[in-house]
Motif scaffolding. Structure first.
Motif, PDB file in Angstrom:
ATOM      1  N   ASP A  40       0.829  -1.207   0.000  1.00  0.00           N
ATOM      2  CA  ASP A  40       0.000   0.000   0.000  1.00  0.00           C
ATOM      3  C   ASP A  40       0.864   1.259   0.000  1.00  0.00           C
ATOM      4  N   ALA A  41       2.078   1.129   0.581  1.00  0.00           N
ATOM      5  CA  ALA A  41       3.005   2.267   0.626  1.00  0.00           C
ATOM      6  C   ALA A  41       3.923   2.324  -0.593  1.00  0.00           C
ATOM      7  N   GLY A  42       3.755   1.377  -1.527  1.00  0.00           N
ATOM      8  CA  GLY A  42       4.537   1.394  -2.762  1.00  0.00           C
ATOM      9  C   GLY A  42       5.774   0.530  -2.763  1.00  0.00           C
ATOM     10  N   PHE A  43       5.878  -0.394  -1.792  1.00  0.00           N
ATOM     11  CA  PHE A  43       7.055  -1.266  -1.715  1.00  0.00           C
ATOM     12  C   PHE A  43       6.690  -2.713  -2.031  1.00  0.00           C
ATOM     13  N   ASN A  44       7.629  -3.421  -2.629  1.00  0.00           N
ATOM     14  CA  ASN A  44       7.488  -4.851  -2.887  1.00  0.00           C
ATOM     15  C   ASN A  44       8.375  -5.578  -1.875  1.00  0.00           C
ATOM     16  N   LEU A  45       7.833  -5.796  -0.685  1.00  0.00           N
ATOM     17  CA  LEU A  45       8.604  -6.405   0.404  1.00  0.00           C
ATOM     18  C   LEU A  45       8.716  -7.902   0.170  1.00  0.00           C
ATOM     19  N   ALA A  46       9.929  -8.393  -0.012  1.00  0.00           N
ATOM     20  CA  ALA A  46      10.136  -9.799  -0.368  1.00  0.00           C
ATOM     21  C   ALA A  46      11.178 -10.427   0.554  1.00  0.00           C
ATOM     22  N   ASP A 115      13.652  -5.248  -1.312  1.00  0.00           N
ATOM     23  CA  ASP A 115      12.646  -4.900  -2.320  1.00  0.00           C
ATOM     24  C   ASP A 115      13.288  -5.082  -3.691  1.00  0.00           C
ATOM     25  N   PRO A 116      12.927  -6.134  -4.427  1.00  0.00           N
ATOM     26  CA  PRO A 116      13.575  -6.387  -5.720  1.00  0.00           C
ATOM     27  C   PRO A 116      13.371  -5.272  -6.732  1.00  0.00           C
ATOM     28  N   THR A 117      12.309  -4.487  -6.575  1.00  0.00           N
ATOM     29  CA  THR A 117      12.082  -3.392  -7.521  1.00  0.00           C
ATOM     30  C   THR A 117      13.026  -2.215  -7.268  1.00  0.00           C
ATOM     31  N   LEU A 118      13.633  -2.157  -6.089  1.00  0.00           N
ATOM     32  CA  LEU A 118      14.599  -1.100  -5.784  1.00  0.00           C
ATOM     33  C   LEU A 118      16.036  -1.507  -6.113  1.00  0.00           C
ATOM     34  N   LEU A 119      16.237  -2.775  -6.381  1.00  0.00           N
ATOM     35  CA  LEU A 119      17.574  -3.268  -6.715  1.00  0.00           C
ATOM     36  C   LEU A 119      17.880  -2.913  -8.167  1.00  0.00           C
ATOM     37  N   PRO A 120      18.937  -2.153  -8.401  1.00  0.00           N
ATOM     38  CA  PRO A 120      19.246  -1.758  -9.782  1.00  0.00           C
ATOM     39  C   PRO A 120      19.422  -2.965 -10.704  1.00  0.00           C
ATOM     40  N   THR A 121      19.005  -2.819 -11.929  1.00  0.00           N
ATOM     41  CA  THR A 121      19.127  -3.893 -12.921  1.00  0.00           C
ATOM     42  C   THR A 121      20.574  -4.350 -13.041  1.00  0.00           C
ATOM     43  N   GLY A 122      20.771  -5.657 -13.009  1.00  0.00           N
ATOM     44  CA  GLY A 122      22.107  -6.212 -13.137  1.00  0.00           C
ATOM     45  C   GLY A 122      22.916  -6.204 -11.860  1.00  0.00           C
ATOM     46  N   PRO A 129      25.269  -3.723   5.090  1.00  0.00           N
ATOM     47  CA  PRO A 129      24.567  -2.596   5.717  1.00  0.00           C
ATOM     48  C   PRO A 129      24.408  -1.365   4.831  1.00  0.00           C
ATOM     49  N   TRP A 130      25.404  -1.078   3.990  1.00  0.00           N
ATOM     50  CA  TRP A 130      25.329   0.144   3.188  1.00  0.00           C
ATOM     51  C   TRP A 130      24.140   0.133   2.227  1.00  0.00           C
ATOM     52  N   GLU A 131      23.693  -1.046   1.798  1.00  0.00           N
ATOM     53  CA  GLU A 131      22.559  -1.116   0.866  1.00  0.00           C
ATOM     54  C   GLU A 131      21.283  -0.554   1.482  1.00  0.00           C
ATOM     55  N   TYR A 132      21.190  -0.625   2.811  1.00  0.00           N
ATOM     56  CA  TYR A 132      19.984  -0.214   3.524  1.00  0.00           C
ATOM     57  C   TYR A 132      20.154   1.139   4.207  1.00  0.00           C
ATOM     58  N   GLY A 133      21.343   1.740   4.091  1.00  0.00           N
ATOM     59  CA  GLY A 133      21.633   3.022   4.707  1.00  0.00           C
ATOM     60  C   GLY A 133      21.295   4.191   3.808  1.00  0.00           C
ATOM     61  N   PRO A 134      21.595   5.426   4.260  1.00  0.00           N
ATOM     62  CA  PRO A 134      21.195   6.639   3.523  1.00  0.00           C
ATOM     63  C   PRO A 134      21.663   6.694   2.077  1.00  0.00           C
ATOM     64  N   GLU A 135      22.796   6.061   1.749  1.00  0.00           N
ATOM     65  CA  GLU A 135      23.296   6.070   0.381  1.00  0.00           C
ATOM     66  C   GLU A 135      22.890   4.827  -0.409  1.00  0.00           C
ATOM     67  N   GLY A 136      22.121   3.935   0.221  1.00  0.00           N
ATOM     68  CA  GLY A 136      21.781   2.673  -0.427  1.00  0.00           C
ATOM     69  C   GLY A 136      20.430   2.683  -1.106  1.00  0.00           C
ATOM     70  N   TYR A 137      20.238   1.740  -2.010  1.00  0.00           N
ATOM     71  CA  TYR A 137      19.009   1.720  -2.795  1.00  0.00           C
ATOM     72  C   TYR A 137      17.793   1.245  -2.004  1.00  0.00           C
ATOM     73  N   PHE A 138      17.989   0.602  -0.838  1.00  0.00           N
ATOM     74  CA  PHE A 138      16.861   0.152  -0.032  1.00  0.00           C
ATOM     75  C   PHE A 138      16.513   1.127   1.096  1.00  0.00           C
ATOM     76  N   TYR A 139      17.144   2.279   1.110  1.00  0.00           N
ATOM     77  CA  TYR A 139      16.927   3.205   2.230  1.00  0.00           C
ATOM     78  C   TYR A 139      15.463   3.632   2.383  1.00  0.00           C
ATOM     79  N   PRO A 140      14.734   3.900   1.295  1.00  0.00           N
ATOM     80  CA  PRO A 140      13.305   4.236   1.482  1.00  0.00           C
ATOM     81  C   PRO A 140      12.532   3.123   2.199  1.00  0.00           C
ATOM     82  N   LEU A 141      12.856   1.868   1.881  1.00  0.00           N
ATOM     83  CA  LEU A 141      12.219   0.745   2.563  1.00  0.00           C
ATOM     84  C   LEU A 141      12.634   0.709   4.033  1.00  0.00           C
ATOM     85  N   THR A 142      13.912   0.947   4.303  1.00  0.00           N
ATOM     86  CA  THR A 142      14.391   0.973   5.683  1.00  0.00           C
ATOM     87  C   THR A 142      13.603   1.974   6.514  1.00  0.00           C
TER      88      THR A 142
END
Length: 223
Positions: A40-46, A115-122, A129-142
């Motif tokens: 509902d918040a726009g995330f694909n939690l997997a 969230d596989p939709t936030l993981l860059p293609t390829g 930890p950095w993937e989920y931090g402020p500079e990482g692509y999963f930070y909005p999900l975090t």
């Protein structure tokens, strides 16, 4: 739940999720509710990982111990496992990987998420930890999980550094079940399982198992 299930030696306590993942029924239902709210918040939690058996955890452990799997230091830099003595190797492995028989993934209460939709293609998911931090692509999900986890019964046992296991912002635990599992897990129970199985370094492990429990197994964040 039996002792064998607690130790990852049985999967009798589990039900199936999508894509081969498994949890205890109550944890699976709670995670489904969390997923729906995330959607509902726009995330694909997997789930990236859920139940892990004793044998699977032992394969990870032994591979890191003998150098056939990558081993990292506390700053995620590669280590040469065979350049370390056994005690050093055990401590280095425990920073990132649980001792067989003690993994919270055995219980069917814990899972790793992304969230596989936030993981860059390829790009390969690394679970660092950095993937989920402020500079990482999963930070909005975090940030969304920070606000919403608790109302579905989940928490992060490795939310911040406490001198034991590395910070794991991807690791979720279903508190109503995990709390009782943690209370039942004892050094004696784990020692009995390890002593009869080919766990690398078990001689040194068994000598320091009480300390391992204090530093790496019971040393979690509760909030």
């Amino acid at each position: 739940m039996s002792d064998n299930a607690l130790l990852g030696l049985s999967d009798e306590h589990l039900v199936s999720l999508a894509n081969g993942h498994r949890l205890q029924p109550a944890a699976a239902a709670a995670f489904a509710r969390l997923q729906a709210a995330a959607a509902d918040a726009g995330f694909n939690l997997a789930p990236a990982s859920s139940f892990r058996s004793f044998d699977r955890q032992m394969a990870i452990w032994n591979g890191k111990f003998d150098g056939s799997r990558p081993l990292l230091d506390a700053d995620s830099r590669p280590l040469d496992a065979l350049a370390l003595d056994e005690r050093q190797r055990i401590a280095a492995i425990l920073h990132w990987s649980a001792l067989p028989g003690t993994s919270r993934h055995h219980w069917g209460t814990d899972l790793d998420i992304y969230d596989p939709t936030l993981l860059p293609t390829g790009t390969r998911l690394r679970l660092e930890p950095w993937e989920y931090g402020p500079e990482g692509y999963f930070y909005p999900l975090t940030r969304w999980l920070d606000t919403n986890l608790a109302r579905f019964g989940f928490f992060r046992p490795y939310r911040r550094p406490q001198g034991g296991v590395a910070v794991e912002p991807w690791h979720l635990s279903y508190r109503p079940l995990a709390k009782s599992c943690a209370a039942r897990l004892t050094p004696a129970l784990v020692a009995a399982a390890i002593s009869t199985r080919p766990v690398a370094g078990k001689g040194h492990i068994l000598k320091q198992l009480d300390d391992i429990f204090v530093r790496f197994i019971r040393n979690i964040t509760e909030d």
